[in-house]
Design a protein around this motif. Structure first.
Motif, mmCIF file in Angstrom:
data_model
loop_
_atom_site.group_PDB
_atom_site.id
_atom_site.type_symbol
_atom_site.label_atom_id
_atom_site.label_comp_id
_atom_site.label_asym_id
_atom_site.label_seq_id
_atom_site.Cartn_x
_atom_site.Cartn_y
_atom_site.Cartn_z
ATOM 1 N N ARG A 170 3.032 7.114 3.992
ATOM 2 C CA ARG A 170 3.224 5.858 4.562
ATOM 3 C C ARG A 170 3.283 4.705 3.270
ATOM 4 O O ARG A 170 2.226 4.575 2.611
ATOM 5 C CB ARG A 170 2.100 5.561 5.659
ATOM 6 N N ARG B 91 5.197 -8.101 7.029
ATOM 7 C CA ARG B 91 4.544 -6.851 6.798
ATOM 8 C C ARG B 91 5.067 -5.883 7.577
ATOM 9 O O ARG B 91 5.333 -6.110 8.813
ATOM 10 C CB ARG B 91 3.279 -6.889 6.910
ATOM 11 N N ARG B 92 5.463 -4.616 7.314
ATOM 12 C CA ARG B 92 5.932 -3.555 8.170
ATOM 13 C C ARG B 92 5.549 -2.204 7.218
ATOM 14 O O ARG B 92 5.287 -2.158 6.217
ATOM 15 C CB ARG B 92 7.413 -3.425 8.400
ATOM 16 N N PHE B 93 5.631 -0.817 8.173
ATOM 17 C CA PHE B 93 5.202 0.220 7.758
ATOM 18 C C PHE B 93 6.407 1.046 7.803
ATOM 19 O O PHE B 93 7.357 0.737 8.491
ATOM 20 C CB PHE B 93 4.342 0.727 8.538
ATOM 21 N N ALA C 270 1.020 -1.276 -0.014
ATOM 22 C CA ALA C 270 0.067 -0.097 0.061
ATOM 23 C C ALA C 270 0.954 1.037 0.041
ATOM 24 O O ALA C 270 1.840 1.305 0.608
ATOM 25 C CB ALA C 270 -1.085 0.094 1.119
ATOM 26 N N GLN D 54 3.305 0.552 3.126
ATOM 27 C CA GLN D 54 3.043 -0.900 3.787
ATOM 28 C C GLN D 54 3.702 -1.662 2.645
ATOM 29 O O GLN D 54 3.521 -1.894 1.712
ATOM 30 C CB GLN D 54 1.745 -1.303 4.044
ATOM 31 N N LYS E 271 5.916 -5.791 2.463
ATOM 32 C CA LYS E 271 6.427 -6.999 2.902
ATOM 33 C C LYS E 271 7.642 -7.536 2.633
ATOM 34 O O LYS E 271 8.210 -7.239 1.255
ATOM 35 C CB LYS E 271 5.538 -8.151 2.281
ATOM 36 N N THR F 222 -4.253 0.552 -1.627
ATOM 37 C CA THR F 222 -3.609 -0.828 -1.874
ATOM 38 C C THR F 222 -2.953 -0.829 -3.244
ATOM 39 O O THR F 222 -3.413 -0.135 -4.207
ATOM 40 C CB THR F 222 -4.414 -1.698 -1.780
ATOM 41 N N LYS G 49 -3.214 5.515 1.703
ATOM 42 C CA LYS G 49 -4.537 4.519 2.010
ATOM 43 C C LYS G 49 -4.657 3.772 0.794
ATOM 44 O O LYS G 49 -5.773 2.798 0.668
ATOM 45 C CB LYS G 49 -5.493 5.227 2.474
#
Length: 66
Positions: A47, A56-58, A21, A49, A51, A26, A24
């Motif tokens: 931000r 998964r991390r931000f 993402a 997101q 993998k 995806t 907001k």
């Protein structure tokens, strides 16, 4: 790919990471990723997101003022 010296590379994004993402929105395809990137305001920050190695991390990317 991750461009050497880019904000993403400095934040720890590595080749092979999957962007799930952007903000907001995806990103299920390269087309969606490219569309989301056109709407970015790196001065305000964004931000991601991702993998990476199955985790998964931000990440938050923001361009520092010149």
């Amino acid at each position: 790919e991750v461009e050497p010296g880019s904000l993403a590379q400095k934040a720890g994004v590595r080749p092979g990471d999957i962007v799930l993402a952007v903000g907001k929105q995806t990103t299920d395809s390269v087309k969606e990723f490219n569309k989301a990137c056109k709407e970015l305001d790196l001065a305000r920050g964004v931000r991601l997101q991702i993998k990476s190695d199955g985790v998964r991390r931000f990440l938050f990317l923001r361009k520092s003022p010149s």
